[in-house]
Enzyme design. Sequence first.
Site, short mmCIF file in Angstrom:
data_model
loop_
_atom_site.label_atom_id
_atom_site.label_comp_id
_atom_site.label_asym_id
_atom_site.label_seq_id
_atom_site.Cartn_x
_atom_site.Cartn_y
_atom_site.Cartn_z
N CYS A 1 40.10 39.74 35.81
CA CYS A 1 39.50 41.07 35.76
C CYS A 1 38.81 41.29 34.41
CB CYS A 1 40.52 42.16 36.08
SG CYS A 1 39.74 43.74 36.52
N HIS B 1 41.78 40.26 41.44
CA HIS B 1 43.17 40.10 40.96
C HIS B 1 43.93 39.14 41.88
CE1 HIS B 1 43.38 43.31 37.88
NE2 HIS B 1 42.43 43.87 38.61
N GLU C 1 46.83 38.04 41.40
CA GLU C 1 48.24 38.46 41.40
C GLU C 1 48.49 39.61 42.38
OE1 GLU C 1 46.47 41.30 38.41
OE2 GLU C 1 46.06 39.33 39.24
#
Length: 211
Positions: free
Chosen positions: A82, A192, A194
């Site tokens: 990001c 992202h 994650e």
Amino acid sequence: MSKSVALLDYGSGNLRSAQRALERVGADVTVTSDPKIAVDADGLLVPGVGAFAACMAGLNAVHGPRIIGQRLAGGRPVLGICVGMQILFEEGNEHGVHTRGAGEWPGTVERLHARILPHMGWNTVERAADSQMFAGLDADTRFYFVHTYGVRDWTLETDDLTTPPSVAWAEHESDRFVAAVENGPLWATQFHPEKSADAGAQLLTNWLSTL
């Protein structure tokens, strides 16, 4: 044996979700701002949430650009996520404020040309068929984005002796922006991983395989 990953803590937030995601795919994660640990780890992950200028101020305070440069000079993997991707470019332009980035790639981070912002949600990514980053993932796989700014123009030129970076793209309201870059040991994603469920876990696994 687990690969060691230093998760660079420079005040940007988003540390714990990244740490948990890396640990779920088998990494031994240390959250740190210590330059020696960050340079010596098998991999370095640079997260990022918030404004470009604030993230660069935090990164500079922990000597982040120097850490990244030292690692890359030795061919040691770095992953930016990001705003952790955005700060790798030359410059950020937010609200008319120009801030110098880490300068690993030429280009400007700017506001997306879209009616609805931030761009928040799941999007497909257009990438090269032989991408190592996206290995094992179908072309219609979706990743989670949340951002208002991005790099809309890729300007890096290479010569015949240099392998060109692999650049992936995405669109929001027909505005095209860089979604990910693979450049030797330097990888980065605007989305992202994650927060991208199984697809993100596969991408992180692919990155760990390069360490």
